[in-house]
Design an enzyme around this catalytic site. Structure first.
Site, PDB file in Angstrom:
ATOM      1  N   LYS A 103      -4.663  -1.067   2.529  1.00  0.00           N
ATOM      2  CA  LYS A 103      -3.814  -1.965   2.082  1.00  0.00           C
ATOM      3  C   LYS A 103      -2.308  -1.488   2.566  1.00  0.00           C
ATOM      4  O   LYS A 103      -1.517  -2.281   2.530  1.00  0.00           O
ATOM      5  CB  LYS A 103      -3.907  -2.243   0.633  1.00  0.00           C
ATOM      6  N   GLU A 138      -5.505   1.255  -7.752  1.00  0.00           N
ATOM      7  CA  GLU A 138      -4.778   0.900  -6.523  1.00  0.00           C
ATOM      8  C   GLU A 138      -3.855  -0.247  -6.632  1.00  0.00           C
ATOM      9  O   GLU A 138      -2.505  -0.233  -6.038  1.00  0.00           O
ATOM     10  CB  GLU A 138      -5.442   0.940  -5.362  1.00  0.00           C
ATOM     11  N   HIS A 177       1.121  -1.278  -7.153  1.00  0.00           N
ATOM     12  CA  HIS A 177       2.076  -2.459  -6.548  1.00  0.00           C
ATOM     13  C   HIS A 177       3.035  -2.898  -7.575  1.00  0.00           C
ATOM     14  O   HIS A 177       3.840  -3.647  -7.379  1.00  0.00           O
ATOM     15  CB  HIS A 177       1.272  -3.428  -6.099  1.00  0.00           C
TER      16      HIS A 177
END
Length: 350
Positions: free
Chosen positions: A144, A215, A219
């Site tokens: 990503k 994960e 962000h």
């Protein structure tokens, strides 16, 4: 197309689902899989049902590392039960599972890297090992992070010389939605804005997607990939509780931006990615939508919109495209096309 043999590195949520979905795809035969515990081989085709049962309870950040058997998620043990591919009769323990896959590379057409992205250079370093091991074939990931694309691009010549076709960012976003944006952009002579907004409800539950959730938490504005890697399970669960199980993300560092710029669609700065993750419910909290705005050749401004059906799962939208791009990569590789490709550079096979 002739039958394709492939290996899966990492048997957490993404790796497990890739093996499962491959049973519904023509011409795909998984012959190897590994996690941090060991490696499984069957050159006639793995017994996927047995392997999935053996790895149940494993998580995305419990995978083979590039030089040993420690967890890639910072070395913290994330669950109390010691499971892995070695619980399968097809498998054996290994001090370096990835190397064992490399050693059998002459029998493997493609390698799916279902590995965590906690260390930005982990996937590129893993690819280096395949180059050094004289592997010639397809490598594909569902990473990503935007900054990893440049690391892979820096290896383009080495991949081409080795005979490797590397497809990066080939899941849902980046991946399916990146490709959809590239197609939607064909109406325009100038693309001014690409907005990707996703919704995910964890049909298979948090227990089977811990690495993915960790994960994504990286962000959030309060965290980055380093701080998220060090979070304990209790801290992750506290973050989920603070958001009542529904976490919203804005301006994510998703590789869609770099991949669309590489494909000549628009500038990376014109791409925005965000979404809503519901950790506790199957239903998507919002419809996954791609909006591409641009100027047509006759001077009009318009927006093309692409949506995924709310009934499609993360499994369908990540692993289906990943295996489709894997097939496309094998076609390119067999035609002698090597180097680095993104999801906007080619159409996935069905």
């Amino acid at each position: 197309m002739d039958d394709i043999t492939f290996a899966v590195l990492g048997t957490g949520g993404i790796g497990r689902r890739a093996l499962e979905v491959s049973q519904h795809k023509d011409a795909l035969t998984p012959i190897a899989a590994c996690d941090r515990h060991g490696v499984a081989f069957d050159f006639d085709g793995l017994d996927v049902d047995e392997l999935l049962a053996a790895t149940e309870g494993n998580i995305d950040n419990e995978v083979a590392t590039d030089g040993g058997t420690t967890a890639a998620g910072g070395g913290v043990k994330q669950h109390g039960e010691d499971k892995g591919v070695v619980a399968s009769s097809q498998a054996r323990p290994s001090e370096d599972p990835i190397q064992e896959v490399i050693d059998h590379g002459d029998r493997i057409d493609a390698v799916l890297l279902a590995l965590p992205n906690y260390e930005h250079d982990f996937i590129p370093r893993t690819a280096d090992r395949f180059v050094e091991g004289d592997y010639s074939g397809v490598m594909i990931d569902v990473l990503k992070r935007s900054r990893v694309i440049d690391m892979l691009d820096d290896r383009r010549d080495e991949f081409a010389e080795a005979g490797i076709t590397f497809i990066c960012g080939a899941g849902a976003t980046p991946g399916l939605l990146t490709g959809a944006a590239a197609l939607a952009a064909q109406s325009f002579v100038e693309v001014t804005d690409v907005d990707i907004h996703w919704g995910v409800g964890l049909k298979s539950g948090y227990e089977d997607n811990r690495g993915t959730v960790r994960e994504d938490i990286a962000h959030l504005p309060e965290y980055d990939i380093e701080t998220a890697r060090e979070l304990s399970e209790a801290e992750i669960e506290a973050i989920i509780d603070d958001h009542d199980g529904v976490i919203e993300f804005e301006d994510m560092e998703h590789a869609d931006d770099v991949l669309l710029e590489r494909a000549g669609v628009c500038d990376a700065a014109d791409v925005s990615v965000g979404g809503i993750l519901d950790v506790r419910n199957d239903e998507k909290p919002t419809t996954t939508t791609v909006r591409v705005t641009g100027r047509t050749s006759d001077g009009e401004t318009a927006t093309n919109t692409f949506q995924l059906g709310d009934e499609t799962s993360m499994e369908a939208n990540v692993n289906g495209p990943a295996l489709g791009y894997l097939k496309a990569g094998v076609r390119r590789n067999r035609a002698g096309e090597y180097g680095v490709f993104g999801p906007a550079d080619l159409m996935p096979g069905f």
